[in-house]
Design a protein around this motif. Structure first.
Motif, mmCIF file in Angstrom:
data_model
loop_
_atom_site.group_PDB
_atom_site.id
_atom_site.type_symbol
_atom_site.label_atom_id
_atom_site.label_comp_id
_atom_site.label_asym_id
_atom_site.label_seq_id
_atom_site.Cartn_x
_atom_site.Cartn_y
_atom_site.Cartn_z
ATOM 1 N N ARG A 95 0.832 -1.200 0.000
ATOM 2 C CA ARG A 95 0.000 0.000 0.000
ATOM 3 C C ARG A 95 0.870 1.254 0.000
ATOM 4 N NH1 ARG A 95 -4.421 -1.743 4.664
ATOM 5 N NH2 ARG A 95 -5.698 -3.100 3.327
ATOM 6 N N LYS A 96 0.341 2.311 -0.603
ATOM 7 C CA LYS A 96 1.077 3.567 -0.682
ATOM 8 C C LYS A 96 0.141 4.730 -0.366
ATOM 9 C CE LYS A 96 4.356 1.851 -4.133
ATOM 10 N NZ LYS A 96 5.405 1.653 -3.125
ATOM 11 N N PHE A 97 0.767 5.841 0.006
ATOM 12 C CA PHE A 97 0.004 7.053 0.292
ATOM 13 C C PHE A 97 0.936 8.239 0.102
ATOM 14 C CE2 PHE A 97 -2.206 10.249 2.883
ATOM 15 C CZ PHE A 97 -3.528 10.018 2.528
ATOM 16 N N ILE A 98 0.395 9.348 -0.406
ATOM 17 C CA ILE A 98 1.182 10.570 -0.536
ATOM 18 C C ILE A 98 0.625 11.618 0.410
ATOM 19 C CG2 ILE A 98 1.826 10.092 -2.926
ATOM 20 C CD1 ILE A 98 -0.218 12.267 -3.786
ATOM 21 N N LEU A 123 8.355 3.575 6.755
ATOM 22 C CA LEU A 123 7.394 3.739 5.657
ATOM 23 C C LEU A 123 7.894 4.751 4.636
ATOM 24 C CD1 LEU A 123 4.021 3.875 7.659
ATOM 25 C CD2 LEU A 123 4.901 1.954 6.315
ATOM 26 N N VAL A 124 8.490 5.837 5.111
ATOM 27 C CA VAL A 124 9.017 6.860 4.209
ATOM 28 C C VAL A 124 10.200 6.307 3.417
ATOM 29 C CG1 VAL A 124 10.146 9.109 4.106
ATOM 30 C CG2 VAL A 124 8.193 8.772 5.635
ATOM 31 N N ASN A 125 11.103 5.631 4.093
ATOM 32 C CA ASN A 125 12.294 5.115 3.414
ATOM 33 C C ASN A 125 11.959 4.033 2.392
ATOM 34 O OD1 ASN A 125 14.013 6.794 4.869
ATOM 35 N ND2 ASN A 125 14.302 5.311 6.511
ATOM 36 N N SER A 126 10.890 3.285 2.636
ATOM 37 C CA SER A 126 10.498 2.221 1.704
ATOM 38 C C SER A 126 9.688 2.750 0.529
ATOM 39 C CB SER A 126 9.682 1.154 2.443
ATOM 40 O OG SER A 126 8.403 1.672 2.815
ATOM 41 N N GLY A 127 9.249 4.007 0.598
ATOM 42 C CA GLY A 127 8.438 4.588 -0.465
ATOM 43 C C GLY A 127 6.951 4.381 -0.291
ATOM 44 N N LEU A 129 5.095 5.726 2.119
ATOM 45 C CA LEU A 129 4.613 7.070 2.408
ATOM 46 C C LEU A 129 5.567 8.046 1.721
ATOM 47 C CD1 LEU A 129 2.783 9.089 3.912
ATOM 48 C CD2 LEU A 129 4.331 8.903 5.874
ATOM 49 N N GLU A 130 5.027 8.847 0.813
ATOM 50 C CA GLU A 130 5.873 9.777 0.062
ATOM 51 C C GLU A 130 5.369 11.202 0.238
ATOM 52 O OE1 GLU A 130 7.502 10.653 -4.491
ATOM 53 O OE2 GLU A 130 6.504 8.754 -4.037
ATOM 54 N N PHE A 131 6.311 12.100 0.510
ATOM 55 C CA PHE A 131 5.972 13.516 0.616
ATOM 56 C C PHE A 131 6.029 14.135 -0.778
ATOM 57 C CE2 PHE A 131 7.907 12.657 4.855
ATOM 58 C CZ PHE A 131 6.735 12.787 5.592
ATOM 59 N N ILE A 132 4.920 14.741 -1.171
ATOM 60 C CA ILE A 132 4.766 15.346 -2.489
ATOM 61 C C ILE A 132 4.557 16.848 -2.310
ATOM 62 C CG2 ILE A 132 3.310 15.412 -4.558
ATOM 63 C CD1 ILE A 132 4.854 12.856 -4.389
ATOM 64 N N ASN A 133 5.111 17.636 -3.203
ATOM 65 C CA ASN A 133 5.041 19.098 -3.096
ATOM 66 C C ASN A 133 5.898 19.562 -1.922
ATOM 67 O OD1 ASN A 133 3.866 20.933 -4.907
ATOM 68 N ND2 ASN A 133 2.358 21.605 -3.418
ATOM 69 N N PRO A 331 2.759 9.677 -7.615
ATOM 70 C CA PRO A 331 3.089 10.513 -8.776
ATOM 71 C C PRO A 331 4.531 10.335 -9.255
ATOM 72 C CG PRO A 331 1.827 11.772 -7.193
ATOM 73 C CD PRO A 331 2.165 10.480 -6.522
ATOM 74 N N SER A 332 5.438 9.990 -8.351
ATOM 75 C CA SER A 332 6.826 9.766 -8.757
ATOM 76 C C SER A 332 6.949 8.524 -9.627
ATOM 77 C CB SER A 332 7.721 9.623 -7.523
ATOM 78 O OG SER A 332 7.706 10.799 -6.751
ATOM 79 N N ILE A 333 6.287 7.446 -9.220
ATOM 80 C CA ILE A 333 6.301 6.207 -10.012
ATOM 81 C C ILE A 333 5.646 6.454 -11.360
ATOM 82 C CG2 ILE A 333 5.404 3.847 -10.127
ATOM 83 C CD1 ILE A 333 5.609 3.789 -7.042
ATOM 84 N N TYR A 334 4.534 7.172 -11.342
ATOM 85 C CA TYR A 334 3.829 7.500 -12.583
ATOM 86 C C TYR A 334 4.715 8.333 -13.506
ATOM 87 C CZ TYR A 334 0.155 9.471 -15.600
ATOM 88 O OH TYR A 334 -0.597 9.855 -16.682
ATOM 89 N N THR A 335 5.408 9.322 -12.947
ATOM 90 C CA THR A 335 6.301 10.167 -13.751
ATOM 91 C C THR A 335 7.399 9.344 -14.400
ATOM 92 O OG1 THR A 335 5.863 12.092 -12.353
ATOM 93 C CG2 THR A 335 7.899 12.120 -13.647
ATOM 94 N N ASP A 336 8.002 8.439 -13.635
ATOM 95 C CA ASP A 336 9.063 7.592 -14.199
ATOM 96 C C ASP A 336 8.535 6.726 -15.335
ATOM 97 O OD1 ASP A 336 10.956 8.609 -12.471
ATOM 98 O OD2 ASP A 336 10.695 7.024 -10.977
ATOM 99 N N ALA A 337 7.309 6.235 -15.184
ATOM 100 C CA ALA A 337 6.715 5.410 -16.244
ATOM 101 C C ALA A 337 6.459 6.240 -17.499
ATOM 102 C CB ALA A 337 5.412 4.780 -15.744
ATOM 103 N N LYS A 338 5.995 7.461 -17.333
ATOM 104 C CA LYS A 338 5.776 8.343 -18.477
ATOM 105 C C LYS A 338 7.102 8.663 -19.177
ATOM 106 C CE LYS A 338 1.304 9.264 -18.556
ATOM 107 N NZ LYS A 338 0.430 9.149 -19.735
#
Length: 971
Positions: A95-98, A123-127, A129-133, A331-338
């Motif tokens: 599971r993930k959350f931003i 959780l943050v180090n594993s990705g 939980l990611e801080f966005i903006n 959004p980071s994973i999505y950006t890398d895929a794009k």
């Protein structure tokens, strides 16, 4: 023997099932959901991005939103969101959350145990939980000044770096009501962001982009920095919530997956079909085989399992179905895929203003809403900048007053429902209270710093300062007890003036005095020219009420004018030989009440005029003309609620107009939106220019959009743009410029004309969520009336191509007024214990005229944060749109520079490392190779020996500097 009785088949079967299943029947419906993250080539990959959009104040105050107070307004508790999300993430490593708003996360974090903090860091180090903006808030993009945007983002990024050693990669501006060019290149690419995502664009623009698959673009926000500061930008197909049928907060109506075969309403295949259909629909408007679903909206995940349980099931069953692929993502994973798709993307330039969500609903009213609060934010922004400089010169104290409280209050005030003016009244009061508390603490920092710097070291040794300085936050209404106090025999008033700009400047200082027997002397004891002026009627009224409405006081001007019934009619600049017709007038739009066939009313967000009216003079306009050696003034009372003072300063080349508006009358049942117009005979071909957050000027054409063929529904509101610095028009020989002291809305609705909206008072809600009428009132002794504001604007006419110098120089002086402090002395012995002048930089050095210091701050670790900004765009001015250089040794003459490290804009990563990681996006119709790209000017690497910093037009460079504090200031 008894005979066997035959039993009905249904009963027999049921009995047999119970006997066979027994108590283990419940276990037989258990499903272990496979939520493993994977991207499948050749399939549509649906990136599920769990998020909660948490406003840092809006309907409730920031703290009420955090702890769940005042729930009669709205049941929202961010503390519950974070508690619940962390627990849900710990249950499943897939599971993930931003999370975005550090103002809330900071509050939550300091309440957690060390054990909980350790788990969250995992959780943050594993990705997961990611801080966005990563700013303190999701800032507005229309009404803040760029320095405030940088400061609030830096504060959040520093917190993330200090606590988690993380660097946000993605911009997430999903809710602001239009998007600025400065956001793209400065608060995006210059932060090191790989991408930027948001939801709100004009409904006509969205329709075209959906049809042409151009919702995702490469955005170049700066003409000067071009491709060196572009960013991949994604616009959501509809809003920042999930597709219809996929919201899963408690009490949401979307049908959940029911996959227990022992229960009724089993619907796995039906819901999988719904998911696939929604995915295919979005894929049809999106390039590549990757789409993003924003799984959340405002204040969601207060019970996070209600969301994650359903997403677990969808990922499991959709992937079993196999038609599309679903995964937990960010959004980071999505950006890398794009990026990996190696696609060419459309190029976007300029900005996304104005924003309309319906034909008669242009969100351009908030450019002006709550003008007093907007002014207060701007005044304290400049004060904070100066206070940090003074704190550095004295040395940051490890205990006692500091600038932190004001930093936090200003950061929160940049929220897109704060400085925008779109919050409820009690929330606006809360923001103002926080700013006031922050100011009171910083006032002590400034006073102690000025005392330290002014006192001779020989008189105090190295001990504590003894001089007491007072300041006057109400100078905007000419109220200053220290300067108005009756001095006892033998005492004199001492005025200390601090200039935070780093250039030499000449200004007229205005302070109230209580006697006409005044002699003014400089620091050398020489008498200097002064002038006594009457206080205007509106200022007198304010002094009586002691109301605070913010305004930047500044001197200026040289100009002669002819008046006819109170209107400026002729503009003559003797110095540059410009003569022009120029008429200034006031008027108002009546706010639409929403009772016609379209029920859209004018409100806090939306500007929908229902007619234009000029203000009527109740009698012959009364004029008072005051002339003197420093300036001339014309006082005009246009009616009972509008007055102004027009000032012309000697040896200056512009006019200053100080206006007082209010209380706006609404007893006729009509809301009013007050404007001023400056009209000339210039032929401007529908074209005008407005600034982007005080930085770049963007070309506007009336009734026109570059990105689509505009259907004009609102010819007034649809041509309004945000103004933070200024607006100008030009023809083939002259240009008319107007500068402002706070954010306002404005336009050029007729050739040769500039229009500014200065104040608004409305009596209907525009139905955009705030649920409250924009009707600001002030109550004194149990009597309430509409808010009166005092503000200023400045105007000048130049020969074509010569206005930029004035706009940039005076614009910077308006933003950073002189800081005044007051003390008393016995007789003439001030110089015996004080130094006459102080310069934080080499006294024989001045910054180049096109460079400003926008940050000089000592951090908690002793390092110095320095930002230098080039004030001009490429090609804007023939003299100043050039490479400039700054000598760092001259900026720190009393300290030894040990190390200088260039950083990203928010100072959370080394600039060189950021550039190495930057993604190089391909643009449609782009250049075949790097060698054929046009050169973009950038300052060269810092010379470690000469310590010379180069800045190209529009460039901002950020440094962390290690200095040796052993060398002390001389006295």
């Amino acid at each position: 023997m008894p005979m066997a009785m035959p039993m009905p088949m249904a009963i027999t079967l049921l009995f047999a099932f119970v006997l066979a299943g027994g108590v283990s029947s419940a276990e037989s419906s258990y499903v272990e959901y496979n939520t493993t993250q994977r991207i499948v080539p050749g399939k549509i990959n649906v990136h599920l991005v769990p998020h909660s959009h948490d406003d840092v104040g809006w309907l409730k105050t920031v703290d009420q939103y955090y702890f769940g107070g005042n729930n009669t307004i709205r049941g929202a508790c961010v503390q519950n969101v974070l508690d619940s999300v962390i627990s849900a993430l710990l249950e499943d490593q897939n599971r993930k959350f931003i999370y975005v708003e550090m103002a809330f996360f900071q509050r939550w974090w300091r309440q957690q145990s060390n054990a909980k903090k350790a788990k969250v860091k995992e959780l943050v180090n594993s990705g997961q939980l990611e801080f966005i903006n990563g700013g303190m808030c999701m800032h507005d993009e229309a009404t803040p000044h760029y320095i405030d945007l940088i400061d609030q983002t830096t504060l959040g990024h520093k917190y993330i770096k200090d606590e988690f050693d993380q660097i946000p990669r993605v911009g997430w501006q999903i809710d602001p009501f239009g998007h600025s060019a400065v956001q793209a290149y400065l608060l995006g690419a210059e932060l090191g962001f790989d991408s930027l995502f948001f939801a709100r664009i004009d409904y006509q623009d969205r329709a075209k982009r959906l049809k042409e698959k151009t919702l995702e673009v490469v955005w170049q926000g700066s003409k000067s920095l071009g491709s060196s500061s572009q960013i991949f930008t994604g616009i959501f197909p509809r809003h920042y919530d999930p597709p219809d049928g996929f919201t899963f907060e408690m009490n949401d109506v979307s049908p959940p997956i029911q996959d227990d075969v022992l229960l009724f309403d089993y619907n796995v295949q039906e819901r999988v079909n719904d998911f696939v259909a929604a995915a295919l629909a979005q894929a049809n408007v999106t390039r590549t085989n990757h789409i993003m679903w924003t799984m959340g909206t405002d204040f969601r995940y207060q019970y996070a399992n209600s969301w994650f349980r359903q997403m677990d099931k969808f990922i499991h069953y959709v992937n079993q179905d196999g038609r599309v692929n679903a995964l937990y993502s960010t959004p980071s994973i999505y950006t890398d895929a794009k990026y990996a798709a190696n696609e060419q993307w459309p190029l976007k330039i300029d900005d996304f203003f104005p924003y309309a969500d319906k034909p008669n609903a242009y969100w351009t009213g908030y450019f002006t809403s709550r003008p007093a609060f907007k002014g207060y934010v701007r005044v304290l922004s400049a004060y904070y900048l100066a206070a940090r400089q003074l704190e550095f010169f004295k040395g940051r104290s490890t205990s006692g007053p500091n600038t932190d409280a004001l930093a936090d209050a200003l950061a929160i005030a940049q929220h897109h429902d704060a400085v925008s003016g779109t919050q409820r009244q009690h929330v606006a009061a809360d923001y103002a209270l926080r700013l006031s508390i922050g100011y009171k603490e910083v006032e002590k920092v400034v006073a102690s710093s000025l005392a330290f710097l002014a006192e001779s070291r020989s008189s105090t040794g190295q001990g504590n300062s003894v001089t007491s300085f007072q300041q006057c936050p109400l100078l905007n209404i000419s109220f200053c007890p220290p300067s108005e106090a009756a001095l006892s025999s033998g005492k004199n008033l001492v005025v200390i003036i601090y200039n935070s700009l780093g250039w030499k400047r000449e200004e007229t200082v205005r302070i109230p005095v209580s006697t006409e027997r005044v002699i003014v002397k400089d620091s050398e004891g020489r008498e200097i020219e002064s002038q006594l002026l009457p206080i205007s009627n509106s200022t007198s009224r304010f002094r009586c009420l002691l109301l605070v409405s913010a305004l930047i006081l500044l001197q200026l001007l040289k100009r002669q004018k002819a008046l006819d019934e109170g209107k400026l009619l002729r503009y003559v600049n003797i110095k540059n030989s410009v003569t022009a017709f120029a008429e200034q007038s006031y008027g108002y739009y009546s706010g639409n009440d929403g009772t016609d066939k379209d029920p859209q009313a004018s409100g806090a967000y939306v500007f929908r005029p229902n007619g234009t009216f000029s203000t009527k003079s109740e009698n012959q306009t009364r004029l008072t003309v005051v002339r003197g050696p420093l300036l001339d003034e014309v006082h005009q009372q246009l009616n009972s609620w509008i007055s102004q003072v027009t000032r012309v300063y000697k040896e200056k080349e512009h006019a200053e107009v100080e206006f007082s508006i209010g209380p706006i009358p609404v007893n006729d049942g009509i809301g009013k939106e007050i404007i001023t117009q400056i009209t000339t005979t210039m032929t401007t071909n529908k074209t005008f220019y407005t600034d982007s957050n005080g930085r770049d000027f963007i070309k506007r054409i009336r009734d026109f959009r570059k990105d689509w063929e505009l259907q004009v529904n609102q010819p007034i509101a649809g041509n309004y743009y945000p103004i933070n610095l200024g607006i100008y028009v030009q023809d083939n020989s002259t240009e008319l410029s107007v500068l402002v002291d706070r954010s306002v809305g404005g336009s050029s609705l007729a050739d040769g004309q500039i229009e500014l909206m200065l104040h608004r008072r409305l009596i209907h809600d525009d139905v955009r969520g705030v649920g409250e009428v924009l009707n600001e009132t002030v109550c004194v002794t149990e009597e309430c009336d509409g808010l009166t504001i005092i503000g200023k604007f400045y105007l000048r006419i130049d020969h074509i191509g010569e206005g930029a110098k004035w706009r940039r120089t005076v614009g910077q002086e308006i933003y950073s007024p002189l800081l005044l402090a007051f003390s008393e002395q016995d007789g003439d012995d001030w110089m015996s214990s004080h130094i006459p002048t102080f310069s934080g930089i080499d006294p024989y050095y001045s910054l180049p005229d096109n460079i400003a210091i926008i940050t000089l701050q000592e951090l908690e670790n002793g390092k110095v944060l320095l930002r230098l900004a080039h004030l001009y765009e490429a090609g804007e001015d023939k003299d100043y749109s050039v490479m400039a250089s700054v000598e760092l040794k001259k900026l720190f003459p009393n300290k030894k520079i040990k190390k200088v490290t260039e950083m990203s804009l928010s100072a959370n990563q080394v600039r060189g490392e950021m550039e190495k990681r930057r993604l190089a996006w391909k643009v449609e119709g782009g250049f075949a190779g790097e060698e054929s790209k046009p050169k973009v000017a950038r300052g060269g690497p810092l010379d470690p020996t000469k310590l010379l910093v180069e800045l190209a037009p529009m460039e901002i460079r950020t440094f962390l500097i290690d200095v040796d504090y052993i060398q002390m200031l001389g006295g």
